[in-house]
Write a protein that holds these residues in place. Sequence first.
Motif, PDB file in Angstrom:
ATOM      1  N   ALA A   1       0.858  -1.201   0.000  1.00  0.00           N
ATOM      2  CA  ALA A   1       0.000   0.000   0.000  1.00  0.00           C
ATOM      3  C   ALA A   1       0.883   1.236   0.000  1.00  0.00           C
ATOM      4  O   ALA A   1       1.019   1.914   1.021  1.00  0.00           O
ATOM      5  CB  ALA A   1      -0.925  -0.017   1.211  1.00  0.00           C
ATOM      6  N   PRO A   2       1.512   1.567  -1.138  1.00  0.00           N
ATOM      7  CA  PRO A   2       2.486   2.665  -1.184  1.00  0.00           C
ATOM      8  C   PRO A   2       1.937   4.011  -0.744  1.00  0.00           C
ATOM      9  O   PRO A   2       2.674   4.832  -0.188  1.00  0.00           O
ATOM     10  CB  PRO A   2       2.899   2.697  -2.666  1.00  0.00           C
ATOM     11  N   ARG A   3       0.642   4.237  -0.972  1.00  0.00           N
ATOM     12  CA  ARG A   3       0.081   5.541  -0.612  1.00  0.00           C
ATOM     13  C   ARG A   3      -0.103   5.699   0.897  1.00  0.00           C
ATOM     14  O   ARG A   3      -0.103   6.808   1.417  1.00  0.00           O
ATOM     15  CB  ARG A   3      -1.261   5.734  -1.328  1.00  0.00           C
ATOM     16  N   ALA A   4      -0.248   4.578   1.596  1.00  0.00           N
ATOM     17  CA  ALA A   4      -0.518   4.640   3.036  1.00  0.00           C
ATOM     18  C   ALA A   4       0.685   4.263   3.889  1.00  0.00           C
ATOM     19  O   ALA A   4       0.794   4.696   5.037  1.00  0.00           O
ATOM     20  CB  ALA A   4      -1.696   3.720   3.376  1.00  0.00           C
ATOM     21  N   ILE A   5       1.574   3.431   3.337  1.00  0.00           N
ATOM     22  CA  ILE A   5       2.677   2.890   4.135  1.00  0.00           C
ATOM     23  C   ILE A   5       4.007   3.281   3.491  1.00  0.00           C
ATOM     24  O   ILE A   5       4.295   2.881   2.362  1.00  0.00           O
ATOM     25  CB  ILE A   5       2.592   1.355   4.237  1.00  0.00           C
ATOM     26  N   ASP A   6       4.793   4.055   4.218  1.00  0.00           N
ATOM     27  CA  ASP A   6       6.138   4.352   3.734  1.00  0.00           C
ATOM     28  C   ASP A   6       7.129   3.436   4.440  1.00  0.00           C
ATOM     29  O   ASP A   6       6.743   2.516   5.180  1.00  0.00           O
ATOM     30  CB  ASP A   6       6.486   5.828   3.945  1.00  0.00           C
ATOM     31  N   PHE A   7       8.414   3.675   4.213  1.00  0.00           N
ATOM     32  CA  PHE A   7       9.472   2.828   4.765  1.00  0.00           C
ATOM     33  C   PHE A   7       9.384   2.743   6.292  1.00  0.00           C
ATOM     34  O   PHE A   7       9.462   1.659   6.879  1.00  0.00           O
ATOM     35  CB  PHE A   7      10.824   3.390   4.321  1.00  0.00           C
ATOM     36  N   ARG A   8       9.199   3.851   6.954  1.00  0.00           N
ATOM     37  CA  ARG A   8       9.174   3.867   8.421  1.00  0.00           C
ATOM     38  C   ARG A   8       7.949   3.152   8.965  1.00  0.00           C
ATOM     39  O   ARG A   8       8.033   2.392   9.936  1.00  0.00           O
ATOM     40  CB  ARG A   8       9.230   5.307   8.931  1.00  0.00           C
ATOM     41  N   ARG A   9       6.806   3.363   8.357  1.00  0.00           N
ATOM     42  CA  ARG A   9       5.592   2.695   8.830  1.00  0.00           C
ATOM     43  C   ARG A   9       5.680   1.192   8.603  1.00  0.00           C
ATOM     44  O   ARG A   9       5.185   0.405   9.415  1.00  0.00           O
ATOM     45  CB  ARG A   9       4.369   3.270   8.121  1.00  0.00           C
ATOM     46  N   GLY A  10       6.312   0.794   7.512  1.00  0.00           N
ATOM     47  CA  GLY A  10       6.508  -0.631   7.266  1.00  0.00           C
ATOM     48  C   GLY A  10       7.344  -1.274   8.355  1.00  0.00           C
ATOM     49  O   GLY A  10       7.061  -2.390   8.808  1.00  0.00           O
TER      50      GLY A  10
END
Length: 493
Positions: free
Chosen positions: A345-354
């Motif tokens: 979910a690229p729009r909602a999850i960036d590297f840090r959130r992942g």
Amino acid sequence: MQVTNPSPALYNEDLAPAQERRWGAFSIFNVWTSDVHSLWGYYLAASLFLLCGNFWNFLLAIGAGSLVIYWLMTLVGVAGVRTGVPFPVLARASFGTFGANIPALIRGLVACFWYGAQTAAASGALVALMIRWPAMLEFHQSSQLLGHSTLEVICYLLVWAAQLLIIQRGMETVRRFQDWAGPAVWLMMLILAIYLVAKSGRFSFGEEIPRDVLVEATRDAGISTPPGSLPTLMAVAATWITYFAALYLNFCDFSRYATSERSLRIGNLWGLPVNLLAFCLVAGVTTTAAFHVYGEVLLHPDQISAKFDSWFLALLAALTFVVATLGINVVANFVSAAFDFSNAAPRAIDFRRGGLIAAGIALVLYPWAPWETGATRFVNFIGSTMGPIFGIMMVDYYLIRRTQLNVPDLYRERGEFRFNGGFHGKAFVALFVGMVFSSILPTFTTLLPSWWGLYGWFFGVLIGGASYWLMRRGDAVWSGGVSGRTPASTGSH
């Protein structure tokens, strides 16, 4: 490479092709020092060293396995350098733009599993240090929480939280952390080895350990053949190769930042065959010396440090084990899961959130501690699920596409890698066939020989890759290119 007009469902800045490439040979080398120098890595290395029977068998089995690891990591590493993309994006070429989420999420969940295992091992080192105080020992024995002692839970949470401080600063902070953490762990390992060898008064390779004691100590390694025999040496090499199964997939998460293919190969050469042999040798010699000093085969370094008379050495060892765990969890688990979950979910999850998602899953798993099984059985089962994915991706990149990949279309919903609604059916058929023989049959049935599971990852690579190759022979890409694609769009550099 700049990607123009990417689909929002497939693109964010973290998943985009790497623009800044600052990882030289030393940084690549320290990817491996951070990955290998862990409590689990030490335990496995010491076990395999003792199972070899003598020094020359060790060179043969671990040396051969380390060379294979170097070759496989360079294969996937070169793909990362040339395309600049992370693993889940590279997987789109074979599994489809949206189908790649399935192998990426499998890899991400494996990372969460390992994150918990490594964190638990490091927290155990802190527990061993703290229960030297009588009050802490009493607290450890009397208070329980979530199926563990309360002290174990507290130490787990401390190590778990410390790792978040690194990942939240991004990949450049990861590189800087590795560049000092890797050498620091090596220094402590050498101090530990020299201290025990000096205290034992001898330098040996395990031959003096009685056979019955050795067999009992290494029972959890999952290798039932006699130490030093040819079947054992083959199993040792296979287990060592399989230990790195997850990183064969996502090493391109790091190599994409390499300054050149030459830097990649030099870093891999020193970090893999050279470093792996040295690490296993030090682990084996330390374990043997500890046997002469304490009269026990202690395969876990925290077990050894718990017996130190010196509080200073025990404290230094515990801190080193925590740093080692930070290193491997950042390299093998945080970074991979961060990209894998971001890809979903690229729009909602960036590297840090992942990375936060990965840490959260590891925290939820802790009460059940599913990693507390025989080390090699755990390694082989988890690793074998990765085999078919690796085989399919490498066959696609090297044999079918001949390293020529349309990178911009990896970020477009209606581009070359759309296949059938974003899913490539042939890749998933090959994945299923490979997993049947690599994981499902050897784990849940008795249809295959008992030794099959030790080589499950290899069967997965070969059967999954071959199945994919056979199904794709008639496709247009077999000629080395896809109709309508120009050489300028390959994205190789």
